[in-house]
Design a protein around this motif. Structure first.
Motif, PDB file in Angstrom:
ATOM      1  N   LEU A 189       0.832  -1.209   0.000  1.00  0.00           N
ATOM      2  CA  LEU A 189       0.000   0.000   0.000  1.00  0.00           C
ATOM      3  C   LEU A 189       0.863   1.255   0.000  1.00  0.00           C
ATOM      4  CD1 LEU A 189      -2.723   1.549   0.394  1.00  0.00           C
ATOM      5  CD2 LEU A 189      -2.355   1.285   2.865  1.00  0.00           C
ATOM      6  N   TYR A 190       1.807   1.343   0.949  1.00  0.00           N
ATOM      7  CA  TYR A 190       2.622   2.551   1.062  1.00  0.00           C
ATOM      8  C   TYR A 190       3.605   2.697  -0.105  1.00  0.00           C
ATOM      9  CZ  TYR A 190       0.945   3.906   5.679  1.00  0.00           C
ATOM     10  OH  TYR A 190       0.168   4.344   6.714  1.00  0.00           O
ATOM     11  N   CYS A 191       4.138   1.573  -0.590  1.00  0.00           N
ATOM     12  CA  CYS A 191       5.008   1.658  -1.773  1.00  0.00           C
ATOM     13  C   CYS A 191       4.235   2.151  -2.986  1.00  0.00           C
ATOM     14  CB  CYS A 191       5.644   0.295  -2.069  1.00  0.00           C
ATOM     15  SG  CYS A 191       6.936  -0.184  -0.900  1.00  0.00           S
ATOM     16  N   SER A 192       2.993   1.681  -3.125  1.00  0.00           N
ATOM     17  CA  SER A 192       2.157   2.121  -4.257  1.00  0.00           C
ATOM     18  C   SER A 192       1.857   3.612  -4.167  1.00  0.00           C
ATOM     19  CB  SER A 192       0.852   1.315  -4.292  1.00  0.00           C
ATOM     20  OG  SER A 192       1.114  -0.050  -4.482  1.00  0.00           O
ATOM     21  N   ILE A 193       1.603   4.089  -2.958  1.00  0.00           N
ATOM     22  CA  ILE A 193       1.405   5.536  -2.770  1.00  0.00           C
ATOM     23  C   ILE A 193       2.672   6.279  -3.193  1.00  0.00           C
ATOM     24  CG2 ILE A 193       1.132   7.352  -1.022  1.00  0.00           C
ATOM     25  CD1 ILE A 193      -0.665   5.367   0.543  1.00  0.00           C
ATOM     26  N   GLY A 194       3.827   5.763  -2.764  1.00  0.00           N
ATOM     27  CA  GLY A 194       5.105   6.378  -3.146  1.00  0.00           C
ATOM     28  C   GLY A 194       5.325   6.357  -4.656  1.00  0.00           C
ATOM     29  N   TRP A 195       4.945   5.269  -5.318  1.00  0.00           N
ATOM     30  CA  TRP A 195       5.134   5.173  -6.775  1.00  0.00           C
ATOM     31  C   TRP A 195       4.249   6.173  -7.517  1.00  0.00           C
ATOM     32  CZ3 TRP A 195       4.785  -0.732  -5.849  1.00  0.00           C
ATOM     33  CH2 TRP A 195       6.053  -1.215  -5.522  1.00  0.00           C
ATOM     34  N   ILE A 196       3.024   6.351  -7.029  1.00  0.00           N
ATOM     35  CA  ILE A 196       2.126   7.330  -7.657  1.00  0.00           C
ATOM     36  C   ILE A 196       2.697   8.746  -7.508  1.00  0.00           C
ATOM     37  CG2 ILE A 196      -0.143   8.439  -7.484  1.00  0.00           C
ATOM     38  CD1 ILE A 196      -1.268   5.647  -6.760  1.00  0.00           C
ATOM     39  N   LEU A 197       3.169   9.066  -6.311  1.00  0.00           N
ATOM     40  CA  LEU A 197       3.745  10.391  -6.069  1.00  0.00           C
ATOM     41  C   LEU A 197       5.033  10.593  -6.878  1.00  0.00           C
ATOM     42  CD1 LEU A 197       3.161  10.506  -2.209  1.00  0.00           C
ATOM     43  CD2 LEU A 197       2.058  11.995  -3.897  1.00  0.00           C
ATOM     44  N   ALA A 198       5.863   9.563  -6.946  1.00  0.00           N
ATOM     45  CA  ALA A 198       7.115   9.661  -7.700  1.00  0.00           C
ATOM     46  C   ALA A 198       6.842   9.818  -9.198  1.00  0.00           C
ATOM     47  CB  ALA A 198       7.976   8.424  -7.452  1.00  0.00           C
ATOM     48  N   TYR A 199       5.863   9.080  -9.700  1.00  0.00           N
ATOM     49  CA  TYR A 199       5.509   9.197 -11.126  1.00  0.00           C
ATOM     50  C   TYR A 199       4.995  10.598 -11.442  1.00  0.00           C
ATOM     51  CZ  TYR A 199       3.123   8.560 -15.556  1.00  0.00           C
ATOM     52  OH  TYR A 199       2.690   8.711 -16.861  1.00  0.00           O
ATOM     53  N   SER A 200       4.152  11.139 -10.546  1.00  0.00           N
ATOM     54  CA  SER A 200       3.597  12.476 -10.791  1.00  0.00           C
ATOM     55  C   SER A 200       4.700  13.523 -10.818  1.00  0.00           C
ATOM     56  CB  SER A 200       2.551  12.821  -9.728  1.00  0.00           C
ATOM     57  OG  SER A 200       3.166  13.039  -8.464  1.00  0.00           O
ATOM     58  N   TYR A 201       5.698  13.360  -9.932  1.00  0.00           N
ATOM     59  CA  TYR A 201       6.813  14.312  -9.920  1.00  0.00           C
ATOM     60  C   TYR A 201       7.663  14.177 -11.176  1.00  0.00           C
ATOM     61  CZ  TYR A 201      11.368  16.299  -8.794  1.00  0.00           C
ATOM     62  OH  TYR A 201      12.553  17.005  -8.847  1.00  0.00           O
ATOM     63  N   ARG A 202       7.993  12.955 -11.538  1.00  0.00           N
ATOM     64  CA  ARG A 202       8.854  12.734 -12.705  1.00  0.00           C
ATOM     65  C   ARG A 202       8.162  13.163 -13.996  1.00  0.00           C
ATOM     66  NH1 ARG A 202      14.377  11.055 -13.081  1.00  0.00           N
ATOM     67  NH2 ARG A 202      14.748  11.044 -15.315  1.00  0.00           N
ATOM     68  N   LYS A 203       6.870  12.905 -14.074  1.00  0.00           N
ATOM     69  CA  LYS A 203       6.119  13.226 -15.291  1.00  0.00           C
ATOM     70  C   LYS A 203       5.995  14.732 -15.495  1.00  0.00           C
ATOM     71  CE  LYS A 203       3.528  11.914 -18.827  1.00  0.00           C
ATOM     72  NZ  LYS A 203       4.087  11.131 -19.955  1.00  0.00           N
ATOM     73  N   THR A 204       5.791  15.473 -14.414  1.00  0.00           N
ATOM     74  CA  THR A 204       5.569  16.925 -14.527  1.00  0.00           C
ATOM     75  C   THR A 204       6.832  17.742 -14.284  1.00  0.00           C
ATOM     76  OG1 THR A 204       4.972  17.095 -12.180  1.00  0.00           O
ATOM     77  CG2 THR A 204       3.180  16.674 -13.755  1.00  0.00           C
ATOM     78  N   ASN A 205       7.832  17.116 -13.628  1.00  0.00           N
ATOM     79  CA  ASN A 205       9.062  17.813 -13.247  1.00  0.00           C
ATOM     80  C   ASN A 205       8.759  19.047 -12.397  1.00  0.00           C
ATOM     81  OD1 ASN A 205      11.891  17.959 -13.245  1.00  0.00           O
ATOM     82  ND2 ASN A 205      11.903  19.457 -14.898  1.00  0.00           N
ATOM     83  N   ASN A 206       7.729  18.912 -11.568  1.00  0.00           N
ATOM     84  CA  ASN A 206       7.292  20.021 -10.714  1.00  0.00           C
ATOM     85  C   ASN A 206       6.995  19.468  -9.329  1.00  0.00           C
ATOM     86  OD1 ASN A 206       6.150  22.248  -9.498  1.00  0.00           O
ATOM     87  ND2 ASN A 206       4.720  22.707 -11.154  1.00  0.00           N
ATOM     88  N   ILE A 207       7.845  19.791  -8.358  1.00  0.00           N
ATOM     89  CA  ILE A 207       7.690  19.269  -7.007  1.00  0.00           C
ATOM     90  C   ILE A 207       6.387  19.723  -6.365  1.00  0.00           C
ATOM     91  CG2 ILE A 207       8.858  21.161  -5.801  1.00  0.00           C
ATOM     92  CD1 ILE A 207       9.264  17.403  -5.024  1.00  0.00           C
TER      93      ILE A 207
END
Length: 235
Positions: A189-207
């Motif tokens: 669960l927590y890793c999946s939350i982290g992956w969603i957040l990491a993908y959103s950051y990498r995709k937009t390049n906006n912290i």
């Protein structure tokens, strides 16, 4: 040979800095223990607690922003949200709640994680602590954790390997939130939350995008816990 040794030492130093920053973001939580160590006749324990709390967060933010802007030059200029950023925030937010809904369906009788249980317990300590926890959970945790696990981690490591950066950022984030006694699905669960957040950051390049998603994810539970705690504490 020399270049390989230099590179190894560089990454070892980055790992050490990341671990030190990870310990540092825990510092404000020690403000909740401060009243235990103050003299019994100390007249303003809540004031001392809030002073340590805010001062330590100022130090944490300074260190995190310093490291983030050093390794991610684009971070020196905050970007406005684009249409794509807003779509990413909305889709990621609903993905997080969908993920947690599936988790509760799979484990309806033991869905509370040890991390959530510990946070809920802290809310019930006192009125002052309840407001501290709401501020920490809804605002400071999203800012500090996104700067560390997304901004800094993904700049320190695997900078040119997007999927590796996303995977390991989410993995470390997830494992940090797991406690003894959690059921077998909590790490996922927590890793999946982290992956969603990491993908959103990498995709937009906006912290700011991942911070906003994390903020929205924490906001409603923080408000609910604050209201519930205050109703019990002020009886």
């Amino acid at each position: 040979m020399k270049r390989s040794l230099t590179l190894s030492l560089t990454y070892l130093w980055r790992i050490l800095k990341f671990l030190l920053l990870l310990v540092l973001i825990l510092l404000p939580q020690f403000s909740l223990l401060l009243p235990k160590y103050l003299p019994t006749n100390f007249s303003h324990p809540n004031l001392a607690m809030w002073g340590f709390f805010l001062t330590s967060y100022a130090l944490v933010l300074f260190c995190l922003i310093w490291q983030y802007t050093k390794f991610a030059p684009q971070a020196r200029h905050l970007k406005k949200f684009t249409h794509q950023d807003v779509i990413m925030i909305a889709t990621s937010f609903f993905a997080l709640y969908g993920l947690k809904y599936v988790y509760m369906l799979l484990l309806p009788t033991s869905s509370a994680t040890q991390n959530d249980a510990a946070i809920s317990k802290m809310f019930s300590l006192s009125v002052s602590v309840a407001f501290m926890m709401a501020f920490m959970t809804a605002i400071m945790a999203p800012i500090c954790e996104e700067l560390l696990f997304r901004g800094i981690f993904m700049s320190y490591f695997f900078k040119n390997y997007a999927w590796c950066a996303i995977f390991f950022s989410g993995l470390v984030f997830g494992l940090i939130h797991v406690h003894a006694g959690d059921n077998y699905l909590v790490p996922l669960l927590y890793c999946s939350i982290g992956w969603i957040l990491a993908y959103s950051y990498r995709k937009t390049n906006n912290i700011l995008v991942s911070i906003t998603i994390h903020f929205l994810n924490n906001l409603l539970p923080a408000i609910a816990l604050l209201i519930s705690s205050l109703s019990q504490l002020m009886k």
